[in-house]
Scaffold this motif. Structure first.
Motif: not given
Length: 261
Positions: A122-125, A132-136, A140-141, A145-147
């Motif tokens: 778990e990370l959080g938005a 950056a994504l242009g969307l709600p 976020a996790l 190496k990846h988000l």
């Protein structure tokens, strides 16, 4: 020097879909710089190199700009080449790699990758991520190496048009967007401009993160997934303890020779 290559569309049973990978079966390793230049010349998301060492087959993967520690679709493509072009015996192929030992098994007409399970944390938005994504963003996790970003629907995943420059500035090799699917258990896309690929068509390695995540959310061990890029690809997924099985079809589309003077 002439080097034989084979181009395979992975995670599809037809040409011009799935994820194309270039495969070189070598008698001995080339220099790292030369392999990187060859990958840049082909300009596909991954070029795989295979050498039969005393302890068995070893595989390495290169994007147009960097060597990577794990790649699913190019491993699937490599197994297809060894089995179908070079008549590798048996039903199971063992490969050594930067990510440890990997196994590919013939399974109901498909090839199944046995990869490590890598559950995200778990990370959080953040506002910056949503911009950056242009969307709600629902959640976020982070992985090693990846988000990984959970979106509200399959439609949101399909319609995502990210700011690639903003994604490239993030401290990750790539960004996975995912949601529960309409006709599949889950869908995803993978953006990795930081390593020279705006969007990877079908990514086996990201399913090391996606499978344990969706298995827990859906309370299922076996799932069908779809990576809904423009080319698209279908994956049969299974959680097996601390490993995952990622299966799909592969289709040889080209063979040729590269002249290196």
């Amino acid at each position: 020097m002439l080097l034989d290559f084979h181009q395979v569309d992975a995670f599809t049973d037809r040409p011009f879909a799935g994820n194309p990978a270039m495969v070189y079966r070598l008698d001995a390793w080339l220099g790292d710089e030369l392999m990187q230049k060859i990958a840049a010349e082909h300009n596909l998301s991954e070029t795989a190199f295979l050498v039969k060492e005393p302890e068995g087959w070893r595989i390495r993967w290169f994007t147009p700009t960097a060597e990577v520690p794990l790649c699913g679709h190019a491993t699937l493509a490599s197994a297809h080449v060894l089995f179908e072009v070079f008549d590798e015996p048996g039903e199971v192929l063992e490969l050594n790699s930067l990510s440890g030992p990997l196994r590919v098994t013939r399974e109901e007409g498909r090839l199944a990758l046995n990869f490590p399970s890598q559950p995200p944390s778990e990370l959080g938005a953040t506002v910056e991520l949503e911009q950056a994504l242009g969307l709600p963003v629902v959640d976020a996790l982070s992985t090693a190496k990846h988000l990984m970003v959970l979106l509200e629907s399959e439609q949101a995943v399909r319609e995502c048009k990210p700011d690639f420059a903003a994604l490239a500035r993030m401290p990750y090799l790539g960004v996975i967007v995912t949601a529960r699917g309409d006709d599949y258990d889950f869908v995803s896309r993978f953006f990795c401009p930081a390593i020279g690929i705006n969007e990877d068509p079908v990514t086996g390695a990201t399913h090391c993160n996606l499978i344990p995540y969706w298995s827990a959310r859906l309370n299922k061990l076996q799932m069908r997934a779809f990576q809904c890029s423009e080319r698209g690809g279908e994956l049969w997924c299974r959680l097996e303890g601390d490993r995952v099985s990622i299966a799909g079809y592969a289709h040889l589309v080209a063979s040729g020779r590269l002249l290196v003077v």
